[in-house]
Design an enzyme around this catalytic site. Sequence first.
Site, mmCIF file in Angstrom:
data_model
loop_
_atom_site.group_PDB
_atom_site.id
_atom_site.type_symbol
_atom_site.label_atom_id
_atom_site.label_comp_id
_atom_site.label_asym_id
_atom_site.label_seq_id
_atom_site.Cartn_x
_atom_site.Cartn_y
_atom_site.Cartn_z
ATOM 1 N N ASP A 127 -8.391 -5.138 -6.237
ATOM 2 C CA ASP A 127 -7.332 -3.964 -5.394
ATOM 3 C C ASP A 127 -7.365 -2.249 -5.883
ATOM 4 O OD1 ASP A 127 -5.658 -2.531 -3.860
ATOM 5 O OD2 ASP A 127 -4.371 -3.402 -4.125
ATOM 6 N N SER A 168 1.045 -1.179 -0.032
ATOM 7 C CA SER A 168 0.180 -0.097 -0.190
ATOM 8 C C SER A 168 0.890 1.623 -0.372
ATOM 9 C CB SER A 168 -1.179 0.204 1.508
ATOM 10 O OG SER A 168 -1.722 1.171 1.582
ATOM 11 N N HIS A 199 -7.637 -5.588 -0.788
ATOM 12 C CA HIS A 199 -6.816 -4.872 -1.045
ATOM 13 C C HIS A 199 -5.346 -5.345 0.464
ATOM 14 C CE1 HIS A 199 -3.287 -1.600 -1.152
ATOM 15 N NE2 HIS A 199 -3.701 -0.813 0.302
#
Length: 472
Positions: free
Chosen positions: A356, A292, A447
């Site tokens: 994602d 991320s 995610h």
Amino acid sequence: MVATMACNKEFSSGYVLLDPDQLSLFELIRLLFPGHIGKRAFVDCHEGAESNFERRWIIFISILAQKLLQLLAKPLSWFGSAFEMGLNLPSANGGFGMLLFNCLRGKVQWPEKTSPTFSSSIGRLDKRVKLDESINPGDSKYFAALAMMSAKIAYENKAYIKTTVEDRWEMEVLGSFDFWNDYQGKATTQAFLLHDKHVESNTIVVSFRGTEPFDADAWCTDFDISWYEIPGVGKIHGGFMKALGLQKSVGWPKEIKQDNSHPPLAYYTIRELLRKRLQANHDTKFLVTGHSLGGALAILFPAVLMMHEETWMLKRLRGIYTFGQPRVGDNKFGEFMLENLRKHDIQYFRFVYSNDLVPRLPYDDKALMFKHFGTCIYFNSFYEGKIVAEEPNKNYFNPLMAIPKNVNAIWELIRSFIISFSKEYKEGWFLRAYRVLGLIVPGVAAHGPQDYVNSTRLGSSVLLLPHRIPLK
């Protein structure tokens, strides 16, 4: 947050900087009407900055989100603290049954947040801490699997990281840090370094923490679409650069003297530690990784090394592994990176799992100008991977993909109940509840780190063989 208007921007040839501290409702509404954006109190930009409606609308969303996050920072932190405490209560008391028994006796054992057994909400999604014993040093998947597990435990406290790395992985922790963000005026960037001393690898891993669910400062970094244009490099996401160690007074000088009045800056501290370790052993190499937001910092760290012409260090960079990484710069920045990745023979593996949402942000369009570069290793929900130039549905919010995304989210929820029959892995109730959220917003549940761990372990090893960086 420190006012951006007082910052030295001479290191850049162009910029648009947003400061939510200067935002008022009147100024926010005015932004939606024609006029140069630089006239707004909360925007600082160079002369000639574009101010069409699309750009003003994006700035509107960004600055409003940052302001709301600032206002909700304390309640969000309090809620997150209580929520994670609740997640850790059963294990601290020996299970749900013992927790109920201790409640009746009035002897509940409260978890200690700094203990090596206390895990974050991210850690609770996927409780795996052991490395895959079937993937050994020398295997093509080894560094990807190690990088992803390092990115996953970067969300945990220092004691948890030390115990996991030294006791379970039998590697050395070189340091866990809380780094200073000069623009937010606090330590909001986290990273740790480990040394894998196995003869076949001898690699230092630099792992940046991603966005924690209840950390408003990290979310502000993500939503801050400020940008700087660096001559010869391109336009780069301002929020990510600030998190890595950009200084408001001098920008990105090659050498600095750290200010002891506050915690150190990420880039300079990590670079200095790497310099000492790499110079001490000429066989040692290093890699950078992150999930991320951590992925964005992982690709920007070598970018600054390139800007500073740290050639000998770049020759020792074994690879860059990012998981669910957002876009960090424009097309020119991508060209700069591709040229240098080829020049220094650096492998860059950008992993994207299924739907994602984060790798598809910020938008790749005329209004936002952000673009990915290099190769993307894309995995579908069966953990079947392929190398592509760009992940499918690159901007996520495509109405034609709404039904396929929701069908896939339903399959992922079903898979969470049956995956244990075919893989040595079982998903718990908390992860299944998280997958239910995927029925509402498929890109959010996709995610989580669990599917990236599975991708590195179950995906084909062929995908991780050295490959040539594409020209475009």
